[in-house]
Enzyme design. Structure first.
Site, PDB file in Angstrom:
ATOM      1  CB  CYS A   1      -1.033  -0.249   1.322  1.00 15.48           C
ATOM      2  SG  CYS A   1      -2.458   1.107   0.890  1.00 15.48           S
TER       3      CYS A   1
ATOM      4  CG  HIS B   1      -3.712  -3.193   3.610  1.00  9.78           C
ATOM      5  ND1 HIS B   1      -2.584  -2.817   4.247  1.00  9.78           N
ATOM      6  CD2 HIS B   1      -4.224  -2.139   2.951  1.00  9.78           C
ATOM      7  CE1 HIS B   1      -2.493  -1.525   4.268  1.00  9.78           C
ATOM      8  NE2 HIS B   1      -3.451  -0.865   3.184  1.00  9.78           N
TER       9      HIS B   1
ATOM     10  CD  GLU C   1      -1.515  -5.899   5.699  1.00 11.28           C
ATOM     11  OE1 GLU C   1      -1.137  -6.176   4.424  1.00 11.28           O
ATOM     12  OE2 GLU C   1      -1.969  -4.938   5.873  1.00 11.28           O
TER      13      GLU C   1
END
Ligand code: MN
Length: 235
Positions: free
Chosen positions: A106, A209, A211
């Site tokens: 990001c 994202h 994660e």
């Protein structure tokens, strides 16, 4: 030996340095040892920090100050941190010079692009009116929101083993001019750039994202496993 993954930690309210636990868990799950690098570290200490780490994860965060790519801020750019910008730009440039394995996420992708001479759309909704939605407001950050098409033959496509996937999306900025030495490895259906990678294979950067997706959607874990594998062999 599990490789040590340096992760920059931004400033939070109450005089703390912080990161989200999804980054920490994703690195540990993939076999790495996370270590936080506070952004107030001095840029001149980057060589020592890089001595101590086998790879880097550059996380999401606030907008990069547009002056770093030669523009004044549009009114939608309201939250910046110049200390973070200066530290991360220096860390990324020095890491790249050493071919240190890096995964940028990001804001991380945006800082990488600016670090090597690229520019950004400062605000997608006002500057790219043809763009689709890129800033979801779902209950969960693991909710897939838009489609991402991976460039055939890219490292990213090889790592993920796919041509297309659905990702979350939490950004109002995106790559405008791509930095020299990089190629686009992922795009949304509206053409917004969603992934870039360096020609030498050391830097992989995604605009979504992963994660936040990795626990619920295992297809995102190879991004972290790839970082850990490359960092382990970089020791
Ligand atoms: Mn997006």
């Amino acid at each position: 030996m599990r490789p040590i993954i340096g992760m920059t930690a931004c400033r939070g309210e109450g005089n703390v340095y912080k990161t989200n636990d999804t980054y920490v868990k994703a690195v540990i799950r993939a076999g790495g040892v996370p270590v936080l690098l506070p952004i107030a570290a001095r840029p001149e200490d980057c060589p020592r920090l890089l001595d101590l780490t086998d790879g880097l994860l550059i996380p999401g965060g606030v907008d990069i100050a547009p002056q770093f790519f030669g523009e004044e801020p549009v009114k939608e750019v309201t939250c910046i941190d110049r200390v973070q910008d200066e530290f991360e730009l220096e860390l990324i440039r020095q890491a790249a010079a050493r071919k240190k394995p890096m995964l940028a996420i990001c804001r991380g992708l945006q800082v990488v692009n600016v670090a090597f001479g690229g520019t950004l759309w400062q605000d997608i909704p006002t500057q790219c009116p043809q763009a689709h939605g890129h800033n979801q407001e779902t209950e969960s950050r693991s909710e897939a929101y838009h489609t991402v098409c991976l460039s055939p033959g890219s490292r990213l496509a090889a790592v993920l083993g796919k041509e297309e996937l659905r990702t979350n999306s939490y950004h109002h900025q995106a790559v405008k001019d791509l930095a020299p030495g990089f190629s686009v490895c992922a795009q949304a259906k509206d053409g917004v750039i969603e992934g870039i990678e360096s020609a030498d294979g050391a830097i992989l950067a995604v605009q979504w994202h992963p994660e936040c997706m990795a626990e619920r959607h295992p297809e995102f874990r190879p991004l972290f496993e790839d970082l850990i594998r490359r960092s382990a062999s970089n020791k």
